[in-house]
Design an enzyme around this catalytic site. Structure first.
Site, PDB file in Angstrom:
ATOM      1  N   SER A   7       0.839  -1.198   0.000  1.00 42.83           N
ATOM      2  CA  SER A   7       0.000   0.000   0.000  1.00 42.83           C
ATOM      3  C   SER A   7       0.873   1.247   0.000  1.00 42.83           C
ATOM      4  O   SER A   7       1.625   1.489   0.949  1.00 42.83           O
ATOM      5  CB  SER A   7      -0.897   0.017   1.243  1.00 42.83           C
ATOM      6  OG  SER A   7      -1.404   1.329   1.413  1.00 42.83           O
ATOM      7  N   ASP A  34      -4.872   3.453  -1.824  1.00 40.25           N
ATOM      8  CA  ASP A  34      -5.960   3.698  -0.874  1.00 40.25           C
ATOM      9  C   ASP A  34      -6.588   5.063  -1.105  1.00 40.25           C
ATOM     10  O   ASP A  34      -5.983   6.098  -0.817  1.00 40.25           O
ATOM     11  CB  ASP A  34      -5.420   3.613   0.556  1.00 40.25           C
ATOM     12  CG  ASP A  34      -5.154   2.173   0.963  1.00 40.25           C
ATOM     13  OD1 ASP A  34      -6.078   1.356   0.827  1.00 40.25           O
ATOM     14  OD2 ASP A  34      -4.031   1.880   1.396  1.00 40.25           O
ATOM     15  N   MET A 136     -11.361  -6.414   5.246  1.00 41.94           N
ATOM     16  CA  MET A 136     -10.592  -5.431   6.038  1.00 41.94           C
ATOM     17  C   MET A 136     -10.263  -6.029   7.399  1.00 41.94           C
ATOM     18  O   MET A 136     -11.151  -6.495   8.113  1.00 41.94           O
ATOM     19  CB  MET A 136     -11.400  -4.150   6.238  1.00 41.94           C
ATOM     20  CG  MET A 136     -11.505  -3.258   5.026  1.00 41.94           C
ATOM     21  SD  MET A 136      -9.939  -2.813   4.258  1.00 41.94           S
ATOM     22  CE  MET A 136      -9.088  -1.963   5.592  1.00 41.94           C
TER      23      MET A 136
HETATM   24  C1  DX5 Z   1      -6.428   1.212   5.617  1.00 40.04           C
HETATM   25  C2  DX5 Z   1      -5.950   0.945   4.222  1.00 40.04           C
HETATM   26  C3  DX5 Z   1      -4.794   0.007   4.173  1.00 40.04           C
HETATM   27  C4  DX5 Z   1      -3.573   0.517   4.863  1.00 40.04           C
HETATM   28  C5  DX5 Z   1      -2.707  -0.635   5.222  1.00 40.04           C
HETATM   29  O1  DX5 Z   1      -7.514   2.033   5.577  1.00 40.04           O
HETATM   30  O2  DX5 Z   1      -6.992   0.385   3.447  1.00 40.04           O
HETATM   31  O3  DX5 Z   1      -4.511  -0.396   2.862  1.00 40.04           O
HETATM   32  O4  DX5 Z   1      -2.834   1.421   4.096  1.00 40.04           O
HETATM   33  O5  DX5 Z   1      -1.663  -0.184   6.020  1.00 40.04           O
HETATM   34  P1  DX5 Z   1      -0.987  -1.137   7.076  1.00 40.04           P
HETATM   35  O6  DX5 Z   1      -0.462  -2.342   6.329  1.00 40.04           O
HETATM   36  O7  DX5 Z   1       0.087  -0.289   7.669  1.00 40.04           O
HETATM   37  O8  DX5 Z   1      -2.039  -1.548   8.064  1.00 40.04           O
HETATM   38 ZN    ZN Z   2      -6.480  -0.558   1.439  1.00 43.34          ZN
END
Ligand code: DX5
Ligand code: ZN
Length: 218
Positions: A7, A34, A136
């Site tokens: 991401s 994102d 999620m």
């Molecule tokens: C959260 C996003 C994720 C996030 C993941 O709202 O959808 O994609 O960037 O970040 P990490 O891996 O640090 O939890």
């Molecule tokens: Zn995401």
């Protein structure tokens, strides 16, 4: 074969082109983008303009995660910007089937996502119409949060539903994934792993992605 989708929310945006090149050299499979609107989630991040710029800077497929209300308003713009996968939240639209159809008609692959408190049963009837399901494992909005353990049961439940219909849809998990816990999510049945802080905070993208791949396949 599992896939790693870093991401870029955790990337250095002053050097986005270099970061994308580094991810490609490190063996990433997708680039996870994102998109947040300040309404569906508290944060505001990336729009189609940045997706279009990222598209010019990498040949990796762009895995665009829309955390926005009424995503139907923007499918055309993100498809035109070069998204390979467009994932929408089941909680964010009243017409999920229509949105998914629209994504496919515009030539992108369609994904559906659910938040930690949303039951898998909510997306049961759309599973035959999507190319990817995104579970999620944190409350969407920010990177760097801890993985919510009850997500593992939801991954297992979704895997069973996909297998029961012999679906080839990918099962992606997003939030709090690191080399240290990727195996649990893989054992539960996920095959695409989003990771932001778990990759970028290490500074060694290739080593981390290789380690994730090895651990997931153990
Ligand atoms: C959260 C996003 C994720 C996030 C993941 O709202 O959808 O994609 O960037 O970040 P990490 O891996 O640090 O939890
Ligand atoms: Zn995401």
């Amino acid at each position: 074969m599992i896939k790693i989708s870093p991401s870029i929310l955790s990337a250095d945006f002053a050097r986005l082109g270099e970061e994308l090149a580094a991810l490609e050299a490190a063996g990433a499979d997708y680039v996870h983008v994102d998109v947040m609107d300040g309404r569906f989630v508290p944060n505001i991040t990336i729009g189609p303009f940045i997706v279009e710029a990222a598209k010019r800077a990498t040949s990796l497929p762009l895995d665009v995660h829309l955390m926005i209300e009424e995503p139907e308003r923007y499918i055309g713009e993100f498809a035109d910007a070069g998204a390979s996968i467009i994932t929408v939240h089941a909680e964010a639209t009243r017409h999920l089937h229509k949105v998914v159809q629209d994504i496919r008609q515009r030539g992108a692959r369609a994904g559906v996502s659910i938040n930690p408190a949303t039951p898998v049963s909510l997306i049961k009837d759309i599973l035959g119409d999507v190319d990817l399901v995104l579970i999620m494992s944190v409350n969407p909005g920010f990177s760097g949060q801890s993985f919510i353990p009850s997500s593992l049961e939801k991954i297992k439940e979704t895997r069973a539903l996909l297998d029961a219909r012999a679906s080839s849809a990918e099962l992606e998990v997003d939030g709090g994934i690191k080399a240290a816990n990727i195996k649990e999510a893989a054992d539960a049945g996920a095959d695409v792993f989003v990771s932001g802080s778990g990759i970028f905070s290490t500074g060694e993208y290739k080593k981390t992605i290789s380690e994730m791949r090895a651990r997931a396949g153990e």
